[in-house]
Design a protein around this motif. Structure first.
Motif, PDB file in Angstrom:
ATOM      1  N   GLU A 153      -0.400  15.257 -10.641  1.00 26.45           N
ATOM      2  CA  GLU A 153      -1.850  15.109 -10.658  1.00 26.45           C
ATOM      3  C   GLU A 153      -2.278  13.667 -10.889  1.00 26.45           C
ATOM      4  O   GLU A 153      -3.460  13.340 -10.764  1.00 26.45           O
ATOM      5  CB  GLU A 153      -2.441  16.027 -11.721  1.00 26.45           C
ATOM      6  CG  GLU A 153      -2.230  17.485 -11.400  1.00 26.45           C
ATOM      7  CD  GLU A 153      -2.739  18.413 -12.492  1.00 26.45           C
ATOM      8  OE1 GLU A 153      -3.508  17.951 -13.360  1.00 26.45           O
ATOM      9  OE2 GLU A 153      -2.355  19.589 -12.468  1.00 26.45           O
ATOM     10  N   GLN A 154      -1.350  12.784 -11.221  1.00 30.49           N
ATOM     11  CA  GLN A 154      -1.644  11.370 -11.446  1.00 30.49           C
ATOM     12  C   GLN A 154      -1.750  10.588 -10.140  1.00 30.49           C
ATOM     13  O   GLN A 154      -2.041   9.399 -10.150  1.00 30.49           O
ATOM     14  CB  GLN A 154      -0.555  10.725 -12.300  1.00 30.49           C
ATOM     15  CG  GLN A 154      -0.394  11.303 -13.661  1.00 30.49           C
ATOM     16  CD  GLN A 154       0.781  10.689 -14.397  1.00 30.49           C
ATOM     17  OE1 GLN A 154       1.330   9.676 -13.989  1.00 30.49           O
ATOM     18  NE2 GLN A 154       1.163  11.297 -15.484  1.00 30.49           N
ATOM     19  N   LEU A 155      -1.496  11.251  -9.032  1.00 27.73           N
ATOM     20  CA  LEU A 155      -1.437  10.566  -7.738  1.00 27.73           C
ATOM     21  C   LEU A 155      -2.559  11.007  -6.821  1.00 27.73           C
ATOM     22  O   LEU A 155      -2.988  12.158  -6.852  1.00 27.73           O
ATOM     23  CB  LEU A 155      -0.113  10.884  -7.040  1.00 27.73           C
ATOM     24  CG  LEU A 155       1.146  10.554  -7.810  1.00 27.73           C
ATOM     25  CD1 LEU A 155       2.342  11.101  -7.083  1.00 27.73           C
ATOM     26  CD2 LEU A 155       1.268   9.067  -7.994  1.00 27.73           C
ATOM     27  N   ARG A 156      -2.973  10.078  -5.975  1.00 30.49           N
ATOM     28  CA  ARG A 156      -3.917  10.405  -4.905  1.00 30.49           C
ATOM     29  C   ARG A 156      -3.338   9.856  -3.609  1.00 30.49           C
ATOM     30  O   ARG A 156      -3.107   8.651  -3.470  1.00 30.49           O
ATOM     31  CB  ARG A 156      -5.287   9.793  -5.177  1.00 30.49           C
ATOM     32  CG  ARG A 156      -6.317  10.219  -4.152  1.00 30.49           C
ATOM     33  CD  ARG A 156      -7.723   9.880  -4.596  1.00 30.49           C
ATOM     34  NE  ARG A 156      -7.835   8.516  -5.080  1.00 30.49           N
ATOM     35  CZ  ARG A 156      -8.513   7.547  -4.446  1.00 30.49           C
ATOM     36  NH1 ARG A 156      -9.135   7.794  -3.321  1.00 30.49           N
ATOM     37  NH2 ARG A 156      -8.568   6.340  -4.952  1.00 30.49           N
ATOM     38  N   ILE A 157      -3.072  10.739  -2.681  1.00 32.72           N
ATOM     39  CA  ILE A 157      -2.542  10.335  -1.379  1.00 32.72           C
ATOM     40  C   ILE A 157      -3.720   9.982  -0.481  1.00 32.72           C
ATOM     41  O   ILE A 157      -4.607  10.800  -0.263  1.00 32.72           O
ATOM     42  CB  ILE A 157      -1.708  11.459  -0.748  1.00 32.72           C
ATOM     43  CG1 ILE A 157      -0.524  11.796  -1.647  1.00 32.72           C
ATOM     44  CG2 ILE A 157      -1.246  11.064   0.652  1.00 32.72           C
ATOM     45  CD1 ILE A 157       0.224  13.051  -1.230  1.00 32.72           C
ATOM     46  N   LEU A 158      -3.722   8.753   0.027  1.00 30.55           N
ATOM     47  CA  LEU A 158      -4.800   8.309   0.915  1.00 30.55           C
ATOM     48  C   LEU A 158      -4.501   8.661   2.363  1.00 30.55           C
ATOM     49  O   LEU A 158      -5.392   8.988   3.128  1.00 30.55           O
ATOM     50  CB  LEU A 158      -5.009   6.807   0.788  1.00 30.55           C
ATOM     51  CG  LEU A 158      -5.390   6.305  -0.602  1.00 30.55           C
ATOM     52  CD1 LEU A 158      -5.526   4.798  -0.584  1.00 30.55           C
ATOM     53  CD2 LEU A 158      -6.662   6.968  -1.088  1.00 30.55           C
ATOM     54  N   GLY A 159      -3.230   8.543   2.742  1.00 32.09           N
ATOM     55  CA  GLY A 159      -2.877   8.848   4.118  1.00 32.09           C
ATOM     56  C   GLY A 159      -1.522   8.295   4.510  1.00 32.09           C
ATOM     57  O   GLY A 159      -0.794   7.733   3.694  1.00 32.09           O
ATOM     58  N   LYS A 160      -1.243   8.449   5.773  1.00 34.35           N
ATOM     59  CA  LYS A 160       0.041   8.087   6.367  1.00 34.35           C
ATOM     60  C   LYS A 160      -0.082   6.756   7.118  1.00 34.35           C
ATOM     61  O   LYS A 160      -1.091   6.516   7.794  1.00 34.35           O
ATOM     62  CB  LYS A 160       0.426   9.202   7.333  1.00 34.35           C
ATOM     63  CG  LYS A 160       1.592   8.941   8.219  1.00 34.35           C
ATOM     64  CD  LYS A 160       1.763  10.140   9.134  1.00 34.35           C
ATOM     65  CE  LYS A 160       2.697   9.840  10.269  1.00 34.35           C
ATOM     66  NZ  LYS A 160       2.871  11.011  11.127  1.00 34.35           N
ATOM     67  N   THR A 161       0.926   5.939   6.985  1.00 30.24           N
ATOM     68  CA  THR A 161       0.962   4.680   7.736  1.00 30.24           C
ATOM     69  C   THR A 161       1.092   5.006   9.214  1.00 30.24           C
ATOM     70  O   THR A 161       2.056   5.624   9.644  1.00 30.24           O
ATOM     71  CB  THR A 161       2.132   3.798   7.281  1.00 30.24           C
ATOM     72  OG1 THR A 161       1.965   3.519   5.896  1.00 30.24           O
ATOM     73  CG2 THR A 161       2.180   2.507   8.055  1.00 30.24           C
ATOM     74  N   ALA A 162       0.074   4.615   9.989  1.00 28.31           N
ATOM     75  CA  ALA A 162       0.061   4.907  11.414  1.00 28.31           C
ATOM     76  C   ALA A 162       0.593   3.742  12.233  1.00 28.31           C
ATOM     77  O   ALA A 162       1.246   3.937  13.257  1.00 28.31           O
ATOM     78  CB  ALA A 162      -1.358   5.252  11.846  1.00 28.31           C
TER      79      ALA A 162
END
Length: 85
Positions: free
Chosen positions: A70-79
């Motif tokens: 829960e300490q993490l926030r995934i923004l997205g994938k390197t495209a």
């Protein structure tokens, strides 16, 4: 991320998504951080274990279990990325 050919100053394009497949390079923000980091993503559901691995041997892996996730926030994938070199 030098072993992935991404260097300081390079422009990285992120595809916004909230989950990754193992081995993908993710943009992730850890609690208390003001900027995102790029790390290889490895999640093991049966163990509730997430390993974030740098593509540079000078940096150690980040390992998160259960509640720590829960300490993490995934923004997205390197495209894609554009090298400044």
């Amino acid at each position: 991320m030098i072993n992935a050919r991404i260097h300081d100053g390079d422009l990285v394009f992120i595809h916004k998504q909230d989950w990754m497949e193992n081995g993908e390079i993710a943009a992730i923000v850890r609690n208390g951080q003001t900027c995102a980091e790029l790390k290889r993503f490895y999640y093991y559901k049966d163990k509730s274990l997430l390993i974030l691995r740098a593509e540079n041997s000078a940096f150690e892996d980040y390992i998160f279990t259960k509640d720590e996730l829960e300490q993490l926030r995934i923004l997205g994938k390197t495209a894609a990325f554009q090298s400044q070199l």
